[in-house]
Write a protein that holds these residues in place. Structure first.
Motif, PDB file in Angstrom:
ATOM      1  N   ILE A 294      69.232   4.470  26.700  1.00  0.00           N
ATOM      2  CA  ILE A 294      68.395   3.645  28.147  1.00  0.00           C
ATOM      3  C   ILE A 294      67.580   4.854  28.195  1.00  0.00           C
ATOM      4  CG2 ILE A 294      67.808   3.231  30.485  1.00  0.00           C
ATOM      5  CD1 ILE A 294      70.632   2.173  30.268  1.00  0.00           C
ATOM      6  N   LEU A 295      67.130   6.118  28.520  1.00  0.00           N
ATOM      7  CA  LEU A 295      66.079   6.980  28.611  1.00  0.00           C
ATOM      8  C   LEU A 295      65.548   6.532  26.923  1.00  0.00           C
ATOM      9  CD1 LEU A 295      67.938   9.877  30.325  1.00  0.00           C
ATOM     10  CD2 LEU A 295      66.071   8.603  30.896  1.00  0.00           C
ATOM     11  N   LYS A 296      65.705   6.942  25.859  1.00  0.00           N
ATOM     12  CA  LYS A 296      65.490   7.089  24.469  1.00  0.00           C
ATOM     13  C   LYS A 296      64.548   6.078  24.827  1.00  0.00           C
ATOM     14  CE  LYS A 296      67.119   7.787  20.105  1.00  0.00           C
ATOM     15  NZ  LYS A 296      68.182   7.240  19.565  1.00  0.00           N
ATOM     16  N   ILE A 297      65.144   4.899  24.901  1.00  0.00           N
ATOM     17  CA  ILE A 297      64.163   3.418  24.911  1.00  0.00           C
ATOM     18  C   ILE A 297      63.156   3.944  25.658  1.00  0.00           C
ATOM     19  CG2 ILE A 297      63.517   0.570  25.586  1.00  0.00           C
ATOM     20  CD1 ILE A 297      67.030   1.049  24.748  1.00  0.00           C
ATOM     21  N   ILE A 298      63.219   3.976  26.776  1.00  0.00           N
ATOM     22  CA  ILE A 298      62.282   4.426  27.847  1.00  0.00           C
ATOM     23  C   ILE A 298      61.158   5.363  27.521  1.00  0.00           C
ATOM     24  CG2 ILE A 298      61.132   5.418  30.362  1.00  0.00           C
ATOM     25  CD1 ILE A 298      64.391   4.093  31.019  1.00  0.00           C
ATOM     26  N   SER A 299      62.012   6.636  27.079  1.00  0.00           N
ATOM     27  CA  SER A 299      60.588   6.967  26.445  1.00  0.00           C
ATOM     28  C   SER A 299      59.890   6.624  24.887  1.00  0.00           C
ATOM     29  CB  SER A 299      61.122   8.685  26.204  1.00  0.00           C
ATOM     30  OG  SER A 299      61.158   9.703  25.244  1.00  0.00           O
ATOM     31  N   LEU A 300      60.901   6.540  24.016  1.00  0.00           N
ATOM     32  CA  LEU A 300      60.355   5.391  22.730  1.00  0.00           C
ATOM     33  C   LEU A 300      58.705   4.047  23.400  1.00  0.00           C
ATOM     34  CD1 LEU A 300      62.796   5.558  20.682  1.00  0.00           C
ATOM     35  CD2 LEU A 300      61.162   7.337  20.887  1.00  0.00           C
ATOM     36  N   SER A 301      59.038   3.997  23.849  1.00  0.00           N
ATOM     37  CA  SER A 301      58.287   2.831  24.567  1.00  0.00           C
ATOM     38  C   SER A 301      57.115   3.235  25.169  1.00  0.00           C
ATOM     39  CB  SER A 301      58.771   1.994  25.757  1.00  0.00           C
ATOM     40  OG  SER A 301      60.319   1.570  25.230  1.00  0.00           O
ATOM     41  N   SER A 302      57.725   4.620  26.288  1.00  0.00           N
ATOM     42  CA  SER A 302      56.024   5.441  26.817  1.00  0.00           C
ATOM     43  C   SER A 302      55.158   5.887  25.938  1.00  0.00           C
ATOM     44  CB  SER A 302      56.539   5.877  27.823  1.00  0.00           C
ATOM     45  OG  SER A 302      57.729   7.090  27.635  1.00  0.00           O
TER      46      SER A 302
ATOM     47  N   LEU B 172      54.769  10.781  13.936  1.00  0.00           N
ATOM     48  CA  LEU B 172      55.613   9.658  12.939  1.00  0.00           C
ATOM     49  C   LEU B 172      56.570  10.476  12.306  1.00  0.00           C
ATOM     50  CD1 LEU B 172      53.229   7.557  10.959  1.00  0.00           C
ATOM     51  CD2 LEU B 172      53.939   7.297  12.962  1.00  0.00           C
ATOM     52  N   ILE B 173      56.697  11.471  12.580  1.00  0.00           N
ATOM     53  CA  ILE B 173      58.441  12.099  11.456  1.00  0.00           C
ATOM     54  C   ILE B 173      58.592  12.315  12.876  1.00  0.00           C
ATOM     55  CG2 ILE B 173      58.885  14.237  11.080  1.00  0.00           C
ATOM     56  CD1 ILE B 173      56.540  14.686   8.805  1.00  0.00           C
ATOM     57  N   GLY B 174      58.784  12.511  14.457  1.00  0.00           N
ATOM     58  CA  GLY B 174      59.305  12.889  15.055  1.00  0.00           C
ATOM     59  C   GLY B 174      59.665  11.640  15.967  1.00  0.00           C
ATOM     60  N   LEU B 175      58.837  10.738  16.131  1.00  0.00           N
ATOM     61  CA  LEU B 175      59.341   8.909  16.347  1.00  0.00           C
ATOM     62  C   LEU B 175      60.330   8.138  15.027  1.00  0.00           C
ATOM     63  CD1 LEU B 175      58.357   7.199  18.008  1.00  0.00           C
ATOM     64  CD2 LEU B 175      57.231   5.894  16.289  1.00  0.00           C
ATOM     65  N   ILE B 176      60.615   8.910  13.518  1.00  0.00           N
ATOM     66  CA  ILE B 176      60.678   8.420  13.349  1.00  0.00           C
ATOM     67  C   ILE B 176      62.670   9.001  13.344  1.00  0.00           C
ATOM     68  CG2 ILE B 176      61.677   8.724   9.852  1.00  0.00           C
ATOM     69  CD1 ILE B 176      58.958   7.926  10.053  1.00  0.00           C
ATOM     70  N   LEU B 177      62.461  11.211  13.773  1.00  0.00           N
ATOM     71  CA  LEU B 177      63.671  11.244  13.895  1.00  0.00           C
ATOM     72  C   LEU B 177      65.040  10.884  15.053  1.00  0.00           C
ATOM     73  CD1 LEU B 177      62.005  15.197  13.692  1.00  0.00           C
ATOM     74  CD2 LEU B 177      64.708  14.136  12.489  1.00  0.00           C
ATOM     75  N   ASN B 178      64.219  10.132  15.830  1.00  0.00           N
ATOM     76  CA  ASN B 178      64.883   9.230  17.243  1.00  0.00           C
ATOM     77  C   ASN B 178      65.633   8.429  16.619  1.00  0.00           C
ATOM     78  OD1 ASN B 178      63.488  10.339  20.080  1.00  0.00           O
ATOM     79  ND2 ASN B 178      61.834  10.005  18.682  1.00  0.00           N
ATOM     80  N   PHE B 179      65.625   7.835  15.450  1.00  0.00           N
ATOM     81  CA  PHE B 179      66.771   6.829  14.903  1.00  0.00           C
ATOM     82  C   PHE B 179      67.107   7.382  13.461  1.00  0.00           C
ATOM     83  CE2 PHE B 179      62.637   5.116  16.537  1.00  0.00           C
ATOM     84  CZ  PHE B 179      63.164   4.221  17.651  1.00  0.00           C
ATOM     85  N   THR B 180      67.085   8.417  13.479  1.00  0.00           N
ATOM     86  CA  THR B 180      67.818   9.099  12.796  1.00  0.00           C
ATOM     87  C   THR B 180      69.278   9.399  13.185  1.00  0.00           C
ATOM     88  OG1 THR B 180      67.782  11.359  12.903  1.00  0.00           O
ATOM     89  CG2 THR B 180      66.785  10.167  11.259  1.00  0.00           C
ATOM     90  N   LYS B 181      70.741   9.748  12.477  1.00  0.00           N
ATOM     91  CA  LYS B 181      71.913  10.037  13.384  1.00  0.00           C
ATOM     92  C   LYS B 181      72.174  11.592  13.661  1.00  0.00           C
ATOM     93  CE  LYS B 181      73.884  11.317   8.306  1.00  0.00           C
ATOM     94  NZ  LYS B 181      75.063  11.059   7.102  1.00  0.00           N
TER      95      LYS B 181
ATOM     96  N   PHE C  78      57.059   9.726  29.095  1.00  0.00           N
ATOM     97  CA  PHE C  78      57.571   9.551  28.263  1.00  0.00           C
ATOM     98  C   PHE C  78      57.920  11.817  27.854  1.00  0.00           C
ATOM     99  CE2 PHE C  78      56.136  12.583  23.855  1.00  0.00           C
ATOM    100  CZ  PHE C  78      57.241  12.421  23.363  1.00  0.00           C
ATOM    101  N   ILE C  79      57.062  12.635  28.907  1.00  0.00           N
ATOM    102  CA  ILE C  79      57.099  13.912  28.942  1.00  0.00           C
ATOM    103  C   ILE C  79      58.538  13.825  29.735  1.00  0.00           C
ATOM    104  CG2 ILE C  79      56.800  16.267  29.754  1.00  0.00           C
ATOM    105  CD1 ILE C  79      53.550  15.480  28.818  1.00  0.00           C
ATOM    106  N   ILE C  80      58.777  13.548  31.046  1.00  0.00           N
ATOM    107  CA  ILE C  80      59.705  13.631  31.341  1.00  0.00           C
ATOM    108  C   ILE C  80      61.484  12.750  31.559  1.00  0.00           C
ATOM    109  CG2 ILE C  80      60.901  12.656  33.886  1.00  0.00           C
ATOM    110  CD1 ILE C  80      57.839  13.213  35.125  1.00  0.00           C
ATOM    111  N   THR C  81      61.122  11.702  30.600  1.00  0.00           N
ATOM    112  CA  THR C  81      62.380  11.167  29.795  1.00  0.00           C
ATOM    113  C   THR C  81      63.129  12.390  29.039  1.00  0.00           C
ATOM    114  OG1 THR C  81      61.205   9.563  28.477  1.00  0.00           O
ATOM    115  CG2 THR C  81      61.960   8.920  30.622  1.00  0.00           C
ATOM    116  N   THR C  82      62.097  12.415  28.074  1.00  0.00           N
ATOM    117  CA  THR C  82      62.362  13.290  26.591  1.00  0.00           C
ATOM    118  C   THR C  82      63.272  15.097  27.786  1.00  0.00           C
ATOM    119  OG1 THR C  82      60.652  12.417  25.506  1.00  0.00           O
ATOM    120  CG2 THR C  82      61.558  13.800  24.605  1.00  0.00           C
ATOM    121  N   ILE C  83      62.349  15.171  28.471  1.00  0.00           N
ATOM    122  CA  ILE C  83      62.848  16.719  29.198  1.00  0.00           C
ATOM    123  C   ILE C  83      64.086  16.316  29.693  1.00  0.00           C
ATOM    124  CG2 ILE C  83      62.439  17.826  30.586  1.00  0.00           C
ATOM    125  CD1 ILE C  83      59.857  18.070  30.112  1.00  0.00           C
ATOM    126  N   VAL C  84      64.656  14.988  29.701  1.00  0.00           N
ATOM    127  CA  VAL C  84      66.083  14.888  30.949  1.00  0.00           C
ATOM    128  C   VAL C  84      67.141  14.675  29.290  1.00  0.00           C
ATOM    129  CG1 VAL C  84      66.666  12.742  31.980  1.00  0.00           C
ATOM    130  CG2 VAL C  84      65.005  14.088  33.062  1.00  0.00           C
TER     131      VAL C  84
END
Length: 127
Positions: A6-14, A52-61, A104-110
């Protein structure tokens, strides 16, 4: 769904919904990243590609690792910091930029801190 997802979805959406104001209309940050990464000769191209590389890293294993989360966060912040240093700061005083950026910053830090806490509190397995 887990709290981390849920935090990851919120972070990427924001992150994707950060609005950059142009001459006439604002565009979502994700569109700016994609457009600029394919705009050859643009000084911001390398920064957009890093985002974009940082964004793509969120979807890797590998995203479960704390170091990858930190690296992804850093890569995603690079184009934002570049925009903040390139354009006068007064042009970013609108809520469509500030609120998604703060979320984005808060959810990613969390997410990063949660990863550290769970790793620290997990029982150690001895071999």
């Amino acid at each position: 769904m887990t709290k981390e997802k849920i935090l990851k979805i919120i972070s990427l959406s924001s992150y994707s919904l950060i609005i950059l104001m142009g001459q006439m209309i604002g565009i979502p940050f994700i569109f700016w990243l994609i457009w600029t990464s394919f705009e050859f000769g643009n000084n911001d191209q390398i920064f957009a590609i890093s985002g974009l590389i940082g964004l793509i890293l969120n979807f890797t294993k590998y995203y479960k690792r704390t170091i990858i989360k930190i690296m992804s966060f850093s890569l995603m912040l690079i184009p934002i910091i570049r925009r903040l240093t390139e354009i006068p700061f007064e042009k970013f005083k609108y809520l469509a930029f500030q609120i998604p950026l703060i979320i984005f910053i808060i959810t990613t830090i969390v997410l990063i801190l949660t990863s550290i806490w769970t790793k620290k509190n997990a029982p150690q397995q001895r071999v």
